[in-house]
Design a protein around this motif. Structure first.
Motif, PDB file in Angstrom:
ATOM      1  N   ALA A  19       0.888  -1.045   0.092  1.00 44.25           N
ATOM      2  CA  ALA A  19       0.112  -0.066  -0.117  1.00 44.25           C
ATOM      3  C   ALA A  19       0.870   1.085   0.183  1.00 44.25           C
ATOM      4  O   ALA A  19       0.667   2.222  -0.668  1.00 44.25           O
ATOM      5  N   VAL A  20       2.135   1.253   0.947  1.00 42.89           N
ATOM      6  CA  VAL A  20       2.756   2.564   0.827  1.00 42.89           C
ATOM      7  C   VAL A  20       3.554   2.642  -0.568  1.00 42.89           C
ATOM      8  O   VAL A  20       3.695   3.620  -0.880  1.00 42.89           O
ATOM      9  N   ARG A  21       4.045   1.518  -0.896  1.00 45.20           N
ATOM     10  CA  ARG A  21       4.762   1.642  -2.539  1.00 45.20           C
ATOM     11  C   ARG A  21       3.630   2.013  -3.400  1.00 45.20           C
ATOM     12  O   ARG A  21       4.249   2.896  -4.175  1.00 45.20           O
ATOM     13  N   ARG A  22       2.614   1.715  -3.451  1.00 45.18           N
ATOM     14  CA  ARG A  22       1.603   2.231  -4.287  1.00 45.18           C
ATOM     15  C   ARG A  22       1.269   3.579  -4.293  1.00 45.18           C
ATOM     16  O   ARG A  22       0.997   4.415  -5.349  1.00 45.18           O
ATOM     17  N   MET A  23       1.147   4.103  -3.077  1.00 42.67           N
ATOM     18  CA  MET A  23       1.004   5.355  -2.632  1.00 42.67           C
ATOM     19  C   MET A  23       2.225   6.204  -3.184  1.00 42.67           C
ATOM     20  O   MET A  23       2.269   7.461  -3.892  1.00 42.67           O
ATOM     21  N   ALA A  41      10.660   5.542   3.925  1.00 44.75           N
ATOM     22  CA  ALA A  41       9.349   5.884   4.999  1.00 44.75           C
ATOM     23  C   ALA A  41       9.676   4.804   6.000  1.00 44.75           C
ATOM     24  O   ALA A  41       9.514   5.002   7.459  1.00 44.75           O
ATOM     25  N   PHE A  42       9.897   3.530   5.563  1.00 45.60           N
ATOM     26  CA  PHE A  42       9.880   2.548   6.780  1.00 45.60           C
ATOM     27  C   PHE A  42      11.060   2.469   7.575  1.00 45.60           C
ATOM     28  O   PHE A  42      11.012   2.065   8.686  1.00 45.60           O
ATOM     29  N   ILE A  43      12.252   2.941   7.017  1.00 46.47           N
ATOM     30  CA  ILE A  43      13.662   3.124   7.680  1.00 46.47           C
ATOM     31  C   ILE A  43      13.100   4.173   8.842  1.00 46.47           C
ATOM     32  O   ILE A  43      13.611   4.134  10.002  1.00 46.47           O
ATOM     33  N   ARG A  68       6.853  13.754   2.855  1.00 44.29           N
ATOM     34  CA  ARG A  68       7.627  14.628   2.962  1.00 44.29           C
ATOM     35  C   ARG A  68       9.017  14.128   2.219  1.00 44.29           C
ATOM     36  O   ARG A  68       9.779  15.096   1.523  1.00 44.29           O
ATOM     37  N   ALA A  69       9.234  12.735   1.921  1.00 42.01           N
ATOM     38  CA  ALA A  69      10.440  12.290   1.214  1.00 42.01           C
ATOM     39  C   ALA A  69      10.160  12.594  -0.146  1.00 42.01           C
ATOM     40  O   ALA A  69      11.244  13.073  -0.762  1.00 42.01           O
TER      41      ALA A  69
END
Length: 178
Positions: A19-23, A41-43, A68-69
């Protein structure tokens, strides 16, 4: 982190990775950059895992970090270069699939012409379904700023898409004037 915390993080990561990758892809338009941005983001979340008291707000934290990234990355000089895309083979002969792929490509091409901050607002509002307040919280700006960025972003997107999508209006997802 102790073993239990590592396990909790691993479970969250496994559940939310795609989901985060798709966003991230919707925000940047490139799968390789999306992978890098999602990883960033996960780091950041992993570093702060112990300090996160409200585990229910993890999605919000990851969305904010990712947004932000994306914006920070877009400011780097080498990101202003545009690579030529090689189109993949058509997945099938189905007309619905071909139309869907063409629509997605057109949308992504249009989104790439929208400035990064406006693109992030559009993705969070209309593709992630957040309301104005939620986007304002993630982007650390006022609700009025979110509304104006949405309006400007939609206008830029409409101009980029031209006549092809004049009849399309976004669904509110999180409630358009909220």
């Amino acid at each position: 982190m102790d073993e239990r915390e590592e396990q909790e993080f691993a479970e969250y990561f496994a559940a939310r990775r795609e989901a985060v990758r798709r966003m991230a892809y919707m925000m940047c338009g490139d799968w390789h950059r999306a992978d890098d941005l999602a990883q960033t983001a996960f780091i950041a979340l992993h570093r702060r895992w112990r300090k996160v008291r409200d585990k229910g707000s993890l999605d919000a934290y990851v969305r904010r970090t990712l947004t932000r990234a994306v914006i920070d990355e877009s400011r780097r000089p080498w990101r202003r270069e545009r690579a030529v895309e090689v189109l993949p083979d058509t997945p099938s002969d189905s007309e619905d699939v071909a139309t869907s792929v063409a629509t997605r490509r057109t949308l992504m091409a249009g989104l790439r012409k929208v400035p990064p901050k406006q693109r992030a607002v559009l993705v969070l509002r209309y593709l992630e379904g957040l309301d104005v307040a939620g986007v304002a919280e993630i982007m650390k700006c006022s609700e009025g700023n979110v509304k104006s960025q949405s309006a400007r972003g939609l206008e830029t997107l409409r101009e980029a898409l031209g006549d092809e999508f004049d009849h399309v209006r976004p669904t509110s997802g999180g409630g358009a004037g909220k």
